[in-house]
Design an enzyme around this catalytic site. Structure first.
Site, PDB file in Angstrom:
ATOM      1  N   CYS A  10     -17.231   6.243   5.147  1.00  0.00           N
ATOM      2  CA  CYS A  10     -15.811   5.885   5.182  1.00  0.00           C
ATOM      3  C   CYS A  10     -15.198   6.196   3.823  1.00  0.00           C
ATOM      4  O   CYS A  10     -15.907   6.331   2.835  1.00  0.00           O
ATOM      5  CB  CYS A  10     -15.624   4.388   5.442  1.00  0.00           C
ATOM      6  SG  CYS A  10     -16.423   3.811   6.948  1.00  0.00           S
ATOM      7  N   ARG A  23     -21.073   1.391  26.765  1.00  0.00           N
ATOM      8  CA  ARG A  23     -21.053   0.018  27.253  1.00  0.00           C
ATOM      9  C   ARG A  23     -20.223  -0.109  28.520  1.00  0.00           C
ATOM     10  O   ARG A  23     -20.530  -0.884  29.413  1.00  0.00           O
ATOM     11  CB  ARG A  23     -20.488  -0.890  26.161  1.00  0.00           C
ATOM     12  CG  ARG A  23     -20.395  -2.334  26.540  1.00  0.00           C
ATOM     13  CD  ARG A  23     -19.394  -3.060  25.664  1.00  0.00           C
ATOM     14  NE  ARG A  23     -19.915  -3.404  24.354  1.00  0.00           N
ATOM     15  CZ  ARG A  23     -19.128  -3.806  23.349  1.00  0.00           C
ATOM     16  NH1 ARG A  23     -17.825  -3.881  23.501  1.00  0.00           N
ATOM     17  NH2 ARG A  23     -19.654  -4.123  22.187  1.00  0.00           N
ATOM     18  N   TYR A  24     -19.121   0.636  28.583  1.00  0.00           N
ATOM     19  CA  TYR A  24     -18.233   0.611  29.754  1.00  0.00           C
ATOM     20  C   TYR A  24     -18.412   1.932  30.498  1.00  0.00           C
ATOM     21  O   TYR A  24     -18.565   2.974  29.857  1.00  0.00           O
ATOM     22  CB  TYR A  24     -16.778   0.493  29.319  1.00  0.00           C
ATOM     23  CG  TYR A  24     -16.474  -0.668  28.409  1.00  0.00           C
ATOM     24  CD1 TYR A  24     -16.461  -1.975  28.900  1.00  0.00           C
ATOM     25  CD2 TYR A  24     -16.195  -0.469  27.066  1.00  0.00           C
ATOM     26  CE1 TYR A  24     -16.164  -3.037  28.068  1.00  0.00           C
ATOM     27  CE2 TYR A  24     -15.891  -1.530  26.225  1.00  0.00           C
ATOM     28  CZ  TYR A  24     -15.879  -2.816  26.731  1.00  0.00           C
ATOM     29  OH  TYR A  24     -15.583  -3.856  25.905  1.00  0.00           O
ATOM     30  N   ASP A  29     -14.587  -9.462  20.687  1.00  0.00           N
ATOM     31  CA  ASP A  29     -15.733  -8.666  21.110  1.00  0.00           C
ATOM     32  C   ASP A  29     -16.883  -9.656  21.246  1.00  0.00           C
ATOM     33  O   ASP A  29     -17.376 -10.190  20.245  1.00  0.00           O
ATOM     34  CB  ASP A  29     -16.030  -7.603  20.038  1.00  0.00           C
ATOM     35  CG  ASP A  29     -16.617  -6.356  20.646  1.00  0.00           C
ATOM     36  OD1 ASP A  29     -17.376  -6.480  21.625  1.00  0.00           O
ATOM     37  OD2 ASP A  29     -16.336  -5.266  20.127  1.00  0.00           O
ATOM     38  N   ARG A  35     -19.412  -3.239  11.000  1.00  0.00           N
ATOM     39  CA  ARG A  35     -20.547  -2.311  10.943  1.00  0.00           C
ATOM     40  C   ARG A  35     -21.059  -2.219   9.507  1.00  0.00           C
ATOM     41  O   ARG A  35     -21.616  -1.204   9.098  1.00  0.00           O
ATOM     42  CB  ARG A  35     -20.148  -0.925  11.448  1.00  0.00           C
ATOM     43  CG  ARG A  35     -19.781  -0.905  12.912  1.00  0.00           C
ATOM     44  CD  ARG A  35     -20.001   0.460  13.545  1.00  0.00           C
ATOM     45  NE  ARG A  35     -19.677   0.394  14.964  1.00  0.00           N
ATOM     46  CZ  ARG A  35     -18.521   0.798  15.481  1.00  0.00           C
ATOM     47  NH1 ARG A  35     -17.591   1.320  14.721  1.00  0.00           N
ATOM     48  NH2 ARG A  35     -18.306   0.686  16.772  1.00  0.00           N
ATOM     49  N   ARG A  83     -16.082   5.164  29.432  1.00  0.00           N
ATOM     50  CA  ARG A  83     -15.838   5.634  28.061  1.00  0.00           C
ATOM     51  C   ARG A  83     -17.056   5.397  27.175  1.00  0.00           C
ATOM     52  O   ARG A  83     -17.781   4.422  27.356  1.00  0.00           O
ATOM     53  CB  ARG A  83     -14.602   4.980  27.454  1.00  0.00           C
ATOM     54  CG  ARG A  83     -14.568   3.472  27.487  1.00  0.00           C
ATOM     55  CD  ARG A  83     -13.100   3.003  27.573  1.00  0.00           C
ATOM     56  NE  ARG A  83     -12.914   1.567  27.331  1.00  0.00           N
ATOM     57  CZ  ARG A  83     -13.062   0.633  28.258  1.00  0.00           C
ATOM     58  NH1 ARG A  83     -13.469   0.931  29.471  1.00  0.00           N
ATOM     59  NH2 ARG A  83     -12.823  -0.629  27.960  1.00  0.00           N
ATOM     60  N   CYS A 123     -16.212  -5.584   7.252  1.00  0.00           N
ATOM     61  CA  CYS A 123     -16.538  -4.616   8.303  1.00  0.00           C
ATOM     62  C   CYS A 123     -17.631  -5.117   9.237  1.00  0.00           C
ATOM     63  O   CYS A 123     -18.676  -5.582   8.797  1.00  0.00           O
ATOM     64  CB  CYS A 123     -17.002  -3.300   7.676  1.00  0.00           C
ATOM     65  SG  CYS A 123     -17.515  -2.083   8.906  1.00  0.00           S
ATOM     66  N   ASP A 127     -15.204 -10.459  13.628  1.00  0.00           N
ATOM     67  CA  ASP A 127     -16.574 -10.487  14.139  1.00  0.00           C
ATOM     68  C   ASP A 127     -17.507 -11.266  13.207  1.00  0.00           C
ATOM     69  O   ASP A 127     -17.146 -11.604  12.086  1.00  0.00           O
ATOM     70  CB  ASP A 127     -17.089  -9.051  14.296  1.00  0.00           C
ATOM     71  CG  ASP A 127     -16.381  -8.321  15.418  1.00  0.00           C
ATOM     72  OD1 ASP A 127     -16.517  -8.766  16.566  1.00  0.00           O
ATOM     73  OD2 ASP A 127     -15.699  -7.330  15.124  1.00  0.00           O
TER      74      ASP A 127
HETATM   75  C1  LIG Z   1     -14.281  -1.404  21.766  1.00  0.00           C
HETATM   76  C2  LIG Z   1     -15.183  -0.527  22.522  1.00  0.00           C
HETATM   77  C3  LIG Z   1     -14.681   0.451  23.386  1.00  0.00           C
HETATM   78  C4  LIG Z   1     -13.210   0.675  23.585  1.00  0.00           C
HETATM   79  O1  LIG Z   1     -12.661  -0.394  24.270  1.00  0.00           O
HETATM   80  P1  LIG Z   1     -11.137  -0.352  24.697  1.00  0.00           P
HETATM   81  O2  LIG Z   1     -10.908  -1.711  25.261  1.00  0.00           O
HETATM   82  O3  LIG Z   1     -10.988   0.745  25.696  1.00  0.00           O
HETATM   83  O4  LIG Z   1     -10.332  -0.078  23.472  1.00  0.00           O
HETATM   84  C5  LIG Z   1     -15.570   1.237  24.074  1.00  0.00           C
HETATM   85  N1  LIG Z   1     -16.908   1.078  23.925  1.00  0.00           N
HETATM   86  C6  LIG Z   1     -17.406   0.130  23.125  1.00  0.00           C
HETATM   87  C7  LIG Z   1     -18.870   0.005  23.000  1.00  0.00           C
HETATM   88  C8  LIG Z   1     -16.556  -0.703  22.380  1.00  0.00           C
HETATM   89  O5  LIG Z   1     -17.079  -1.609  21.555  1.00  0.00           O
HETATM   90  S1  SF4 Z   2     -13.773  -1.310   8.931  1.00  0.00           S
HETATM   91 FE1  SF4 Z   2     -15.851  -0.560   8.485  1.00  0.00          FE
HETATM   92  S2  SF4 Z   2     -15.982   1.383   9.589  1.00  0.00           S
HETATM   93 FE2  SF4 Z   2     -13.786   0.897   9.390  1.00  0.00          FE
HETATM   94  S3  SF4 Z   2     -13.127   1.906   7.481  1.00  0.00           S
HETATM   95 FE3  SF4 Z   2     -13.676  -0.208   6.956  1.00  0.00          FE
HETATM   96  S4  SF4 Z   2     -15.836  -0.039   6.314  1.00  0.00           S
HETATM   97 FE4  SF4 Z   2     -15.369   1.834   7.459  1.00  0.00          FE
END
Ligand SMILES: *Cc1c(COP(=O)(O)O)cnc(C)c1O
Ligand code: SF4
Length: 348
Positions: free
Chosen positions: A104, A91-92, A308, A113, A95, A111, A271
């Site tokens: 997990c 996305r960025y 986010d 996800r 990174r 969560c 989220d």
């Molecule tokens: C959160 C996230 C990151 C890391 O973001 P930082 O601000 O550097 O901690 C990188 N890629 C994605 C897609 C993210 O959701």
């Molecule tokens: S927040 Fe989601 S990804 Fe992280 S440990 Fe908990 S269940 Fe797993």
């Protein structure tokens, strides 16, 4: 599940009832909840849940998870919107996130996800190769973030192989792992695992923890082992209604983390995951907590409060704001809430 340490046997709703963590009358509905959203908690978190409501609410299923709200999203942070190859989110520019597994040690009820986590093993070898190929061919990538699921459910052998591959890529200056394992399954932080993490010269570990009561003596010892090995440690916390949505609770957590040599990094606004509406606070509630903490805590202990943006538009700080503009002048709010004028010097 080749390549993973064996996970502990899963608990059942009957175990929760036996522990007094769920009422017998709720057993049927909780079984229904766990069909939608998997349940797992480690012995450490089972015990911590029995002693702390702030821990229990994170791991023990609740009938409230069956309530869907109009704002709920299946992919709340837009992982899918930025996936150049399966398992990778870019996305960025500088990174990427590499989703090495969907498994997990615990499944957190909030969560973001929660639609994708589960015991499906690690990223298949061909997909991992494709992801590593993409990273190798993209020199703009300075940092590879290992997440999941939880990357530290992989065996030290598998983590070693991955870290060694990443260490060969000169443009990858930093490897960062986001994990809940040091807190929820501390005995996984073994000498072999630490040696694997140190195969890259700059490995940063971000520990997900939401409540001081999760930091059991075993968890504290595991975090100390990572710090003693020279690994820089950060933390991330999700702001959760009924778990940690008070300045006192977060103060205890952040003070405990700083003592453990962990720098609080992010406080995430919750989220829009499906069935997790009962955990959400409002943004003004979060800002008021952060403002209270700014007045009473060392700056080293304060994380950045971030949202986010739904849809995959990135994470941004969401205050509170200390600065407002009034014509050419600024007004700045001090940690006690009083406002002061501030004028920039004239630019010539
Ligand atoms: C959160 C996230 C990151 C890391 O973001 P930082 O601000 O550097 O901690 C990188 N890629 C994605 C897609 C993210 O959701
Ligand atoms: S927040 Fe989601 S990804 Fe992280 S440990 Fe908990 S269940 Fe797993």
């Amino acid at each position: 599940m080749d390549g993973m340490f064996p996970l502990r046997p899963a608990l059942t709703v009957a175990d929760l009832v036996a522990d007094g963590l769920a009422a017998t009358a709720d057993a049927a509905v909780l079984s229904r909840v766990t069909q939608d959203f998997r349940m797992r908690l480690t012995p450490e978190m089972r015990e911590a849940s029995a002693n702390s409501a702030g821990v229990a609410r994170q791991f023990v299923p609740s009938a409230a998870e069956l309530i869907e709200r109009p704002e709920d999203l299946l992919d709340p942070i837009g992982d899918e919107a930025h996936a150049p190859v399966p398992g990778l989110t870019h996305r960025y520019p500088d990174r990427v996130i590499l989703h090495v597994t969907k498994t997990c040690e615990v499944y957190c009820r909030f969560c973001f996800r929660r639609e994708t986590v589960g015991e499906t093993g690690h990223l298949p070898a061909d997909q991992l190769e494709a992801a590593l190929g993409y990273i190798a061919q993209t020199p703009a990538i300075h940092e590879v973030i290992l997440t999941g699921g939880d990357p530290l459910v992989l065996s030290p052998r598998r983590i070693s192989a991955l870290m060694a591959r990443l260490a060969e890529m000169a443009h990858v200056g930093v490897v960062r792992l986001h994990t809940r394992v040091p807190v929820v399954a501390p005995d996984r932080i073994s000498p072999a695992l630490i040696a694997a993490l140190r195969l890259h010269p700059s490995t940063w570990v971000v520990i997900h923890t939401n409540h001081a009561d999760e930091l059991t003596p075993q968890a504290q010892a595991a975090v100390a082992r990572l710090a003693d090995a020279g690994l820089p440690l950060l933390s991330q916390t999700v702001l959760l209604r009924g778990v940690n949505d008070s300045a006192d609770t977060l103060e205890s957590l952040f003070r405990a983390l700083i003592r453990l040599r962990v720098k609080p990094y992010y406080l995430h606004h919750c989220d829009l995951a499906r069935g997790a509406g009962h955990f959400r606070t409002t943004i003004p509630e979060g800002q008021a907590i952060m403002a209270a903490l700014r007045g009473r805590m060392s700056g080293t202990a304060l994380p950045t409060y971030v949202l986010d943006i739904p849809g995959g538009f990135g994470k941004v700080p969401i205050g509170p704001d200390y600065l407002t503009q009034d014509g050419p002048h600024w007004q700045v709010t001090d940690p006690n809430g009083r406002r002061h004028d501030y004028a920039d010097p004239e630019r010539t």
